[in-house]
Design a protein around this motif. Sequence first.
Motif, PDB file in Angstrom:
ATOM      1  N   ARG A   1      10.360  -3.790   2.650  1.00 26.40           N
ATOM      2  CA  ARG A   1       9.617  -4.198   3.844  1.00 26.40           C
ATOM      3  C   ARG A   1      10.342  -3.766   5.120  1.00 26.40           C
ATOM      4  O   ARG A   1       9.709  -3.632   6.178  1.00 26.40           O
ATOM      5  CB  ARG A   1       9.411  -5.710   3.857  1.00 26.40           C
ATOM      6  N   SER A   2      11.660  -3.527   5.035  1.00 24.73           N
ATOM      7  CA  SER A   2      12.418  -3.154   6.225  1.00 24.73           C
ATOM      8  C   SER A   2      12.095  -1.746   6.705  1.00 24.73           C
ATOM      9  O   SER A   2      12.433  -1.386   7.833  1.00 24.73           O
ATOM     10  CB  SER A   2      13.925  -3.274   5.963  1.00 24.73           C
ATOM     11  N   PHE A   3      11.445  -0.944   5.853  1.00 20.16           N
ATOM     12  CA  PHE A   3      11.013   0.386   6.291  1.00 20.16           C
ATOM     13  C   PHE A   3       9.557   0.651   5.904  1.00 20.16           C
ATOM     14  O   PHE A   3       9.146   1.773   5.646  1.00 20.16           O
ATOM     15  CB  PHE A   3      11.956   1.491   5.793  1.00 20.16           C
ATOM     16  N   SER A   4       8.779  -0.435   5.896  1.00 17.81           N
ATOM     17  CA  SER A   4       7.323  -0.372   5.704  1.00 17.81           C
ATOM     18  C   SER A   4       6.923   0.329   4.408  1.00 17.81           C
ATOM     19  O   SER A   4       5.927   1.055   4.356  1.00 17.81           O
ATOM     20  CB  SER A   4       6.661   0.337   6.896  1.00 17.81           C
ATOM     21  N   ALA A   5       7.695   0.081   3.336  1.00 20.44           N
ATOM     22  CA  ALA A   5       7.378   0.693   2.049  1.00 20.44           C
ATOM     23  C   ALA A   5       6.907  -0.327   1.018  1.00 20.44           C
ATOM     24  O   ALA A   5       6.737   0.019  -0.150  1.00 20.44           O
ATOM     25  CB  ALA A   5       8.594   1.446   1.511  1.00 20.44           C
ATOM     26  N   ASP A   6       6.683  -1.561   1.450  1.00 18.35           N
ATOM     27  CA  ASP A   6       6.250  -2.615   0.529  1.00 18.35           C
ATOM     28  C   ASP A   6       4.731  -2.646   0.431  1.00 18.35           C
ATOM     29  O   ASP A   6       4.088  -3.661   0.688  1.00 18.35           O
ATOM     30  CB  ASP A   6       6.791  -3.968   0.976  1.00 18.35           C
ATOM     31  N   LYS A   7       4.154  -1.523   0.068  1.00 22.97           N
ATOM     32  CA  LYS A   7       2.699  -1.415  -0.035  1.00 22.97           C
ATOM     33  C   LYS A   7       2.352  -0.444  -1.144  1.00 22.97           C
ATOM     34  O   LYS A   7       3.190   0.331  -1.611  1.00 22.97           O
ATOM     35  CB  LYS A   7       2.102  -0.959   1.298  1.00 22.97           C
ATOM     36  N   GLU A   8       1.098  -0.490  -1.567  1.00 24.60           N
ATOM     37  CA  GLU A   8       0.682   0.342  -2.697  1.00 24.60           C
ATOM     38  C   GLU A   8       0.401   1.786  -2.312  1.00 24.60           C
ATOM     39  O   GLU A   8       0.385   2.663  -3.169  1.00 24.60           O
ATOM     40  CB  GLU A   8      -0.550  -0.258  -3.368  1.00 24.60           C
ATOM     41  N   HIS A   9       0.143   2.043  -1.033  1.00 26.03           N
ATOM     42  CA  HIS A   9      -0.176   3.394  -0.585  1.00 26.03           C
ATOM     43  C   HIS A   9       0.792   3.810   0.513  1.00 26.03           C
ATOM     44  O   HIS A   9       0.995   3.080   1.489  1.00 26.03           O
ATOM     45  CB  HIS A   9      -1.612   3.462  -0.058  1.00 26.03           C
ATOM     46  N   LEU A  10       1.396   4.968   0.347  1.00 28.33           N
ATOM     47  CA  LEU A  10       2.311   5.519   1.341  1.00 28.33           C
ATOM     48  C   LEU A  10       2.017   6.997   1.543  1.00 28.33           C
ATOM     49  O   LEU A  10       1.595   7.693   0.606  1.00 28.33           O
ATOM     50  CB  LEU A  10       3.774   5.367   0.884  1.00 28.33           C
ATOM     51  N   ALA A  11       2.259   7.467   2.746  1.00 27.73           N
ATOM     52  CA  ALA A  11       2.171   8.901   3.049  1.00 27.73           C
ATOM     53  C   ALA A  11       0.798   9.480   2.687  1.00 27.73           C
ATOM     54  O   ALA A  11       0.697  10.589   2.175  1.00 27.73           O
ATOM     55  CB  ALA A  11       3.279   9.676   2.341  1.00 27.73           C
ATOM     56  N   SER A  12      -0.256   8.706   2.937  1.00 26.19           N
ATOM     57  CA  SER A  12      -1.625   9.135   2.636  1.00 26.19           C
ATOM     58  C   SER A  12      -1.810   9.472   1.159  1.00 26.19           C
ATOM     59  O   SER A  12      -2.571  10.361   0.790  1.00 26.19           O
ATOM     60  CB  SER A  12      -2.016  10.344   3.498  1.00 26.19           C
ATOM     61  N   SER A  13      -1.087   8.759   0.305  1.00 24.73           N
ATOM     62  CA  SER A  13      -1.223   8.967  -1.137  1.00 24.73           C
ATOM     63  C   SER A  13      -1.409   7.613  -1.807  1.00 24.73           C
ATOM     64  O   SER A  13      -1.244   6.567  -1.185  1.00 24.73           O
ATOM     65  CB  SER A  13       0.032   9.650  -1.703  1.00 24.73           C
ATOM     66  N   SER A  14      -1.734   7.631  -3.086  1.00 27.03           N
ATOM     67  CA  SER A  14      -1.910   6.392  -3.843  1.00 27.03           C
ATOM     68  C   SER A  14      -0.595   5.901  -4.428  1.00 27.03           C
ATOM     69  O   SER A  14      -0.578   4.974  -5.238  1.00 27.03           O
ATOM     70  CB  SER A  14      -2.927   6.601  -4.964  1.00 27.03           C
ATOM     71  N   LEU A  15       0.495   6.530  -4.039  1.00 26.70           N
ATOM     72  CA  LEU A  15       1.812   6.120  -4.514  1.00 26.70           C
ATOM     73  C   LEU A  15       2.463   5.213  -3.468  1.00 26.70           C
ATOM     74  O   LEU A  15       2.207   5.381  -2.276  1.00 26.70           O
ATOM     75  CB  LEU A  15       2.684   7.359  -4.765  1.00 26.70           C
ATOM     76  N   PRO A  16       3.320   4.285  -3.848  1.00 28.38           N
ATOM     77  CA  PRO A  16       3.850   4.040  -5.194  1.00 28.38           C
ATOM     78  C   PRO A  16       2.958   3.217  -6.107  1.00 28.38           C
ATOM     79  O   PRO A  16       3.333   2.938  -7.243  1.00 28.38           O
ATOM     80  CB  PRO A  16       5.142   3.274  -4.890  1.00 28.38           C
ATOM     81  N   GLY A  17       1.779   2.802  -5.640  1.00 26.01           N
ATOM     82  CA  GLY A  17       0.925   2.001  -6.505  1.00 26.01           C
ATOM     83  C   GLY A  17       1.521   0.634  -6.772  1.00 26.01           C
ATOM     84  O   GLY A  17       2.192   0.063  -5.918  1.00 26.01           O
ATOM     85  N   ARG A  18       1.311   0.116  -7.966  1.00 29.28           N
ATOM     86  CA  ARG A  18       1.786  -1.234  -8.294  1.00 29.28           C
ATOM     87  C   ARG A  18       3.145  -1.223  -9.010  1.00 29.28           C
ATOM     88  O   ARG A  18       3.520  -2.202  -9.653  1.00 29.28           O
ATOM     89  CB  ARG A  18       0.745  -1.961  -9.157  1.00 29.28           C
ATOM     90  N   HIS A  19       3.848  -0.119  -8.942  1.00 32.99           N
ATOM     91  CA  HIS A  19       5.155  -0.043  -9.577  1.00 32.99           C
ATOM     92  C   HIS A  19       6.181  -0.855  -8.788  1.00 32.99           C
ATOM     93  O   HIS A  19       6.100  -0.963  -7.568  1.00 32.99           O
ATOM     94  CB  HIS A  19       5.617   1.417  -9.664  1.00 32.99           C
ATOM     95  N   THR A  20       7.142  -1.416  -9.499  1.00 38.23           N
ATOM     96  CA  THR A  20       8.228  -2.151  -8.859  1.00 38.23           C
ATOM     97  C   THR A  20       9.348  -1.170  -8.536  1.00 38.23           C
ATOM     98  O   THR A  20      10.041  -0.684  -9.435  1.00 38.23           O
ATOM     99  CB  THR A  20       8.752  -3.268  -9.780  1.00 38.23           C
TER     100      THR A  20
END
Length: 228
Positions: free
Chosen positions: A195-214
């Motif tokens: 969350r400190s670099f806005s990566a705590d989400k299912e979609h990043l960089a206009s892609s469906s990654l990282p999805g629901r992976h931990t």
Amino acid sequence: MEEPRRRRRGGVRRYRFGEGPAALVLRIPEVLDWQYGTYVWPCAVVLAQYLWVHRRSLPGKRVLEVGAGVSLPGVVAAKCGAEVVLSDGEELPRCLQSCRRSCLLNRLPQVPVIGLTWGRLSPELLSLAPVDIILGSDVFFDPKDFEDILTTIYFLLEKNPQAQFWTTYQVRSADWSIEALLCKWKLKSILVPLRSFSADKEHLASSSLPGRHTIEMMIISLAQSDGT
């Protein structure tokens, strides 16, 4: 040993970091192949996001990506002004070719690509120029490789005491841990909340990654180093 021939399919995927005219848009070649390093996996997008958020600190930094594969994090670092070297296993020519293709597609023909095999003190490893940051996305994939990876990282950090290893990994089993190996090699780690670099989400960089992976991220350095 010659690589087995498998049926392959793939293409070029776009990744977009940021919005508006200042956004960074990259084209990354992907091949659905038996070799793990020819495809963008969730950890790579998370690490690339971390680099993008910290892009203002990258110009002039000397960066080495290990196990680079299609090299999304390394390409982001290079486009943000870092002096990047990409590497993957010297016995994996298709992965090394993926590194080169990513560079060419993103107008980075000057970025060196070298073969480095984890756990092996090769001439390429011994002759590496100084580095500030080592990148590795999902390199902690197979437990049998964990010690070889950390052996190589320890060697690089010993040569570059103020350097850091920025790495993301996917939590696949609660039984897999590198804590004992970190202690063995006198390394320390700091967990970086997504969350400190806005990566705590299912979609990043206009892609469906990282999805629901931990996915988790950590920064590894020498235990006696003052770096954080």
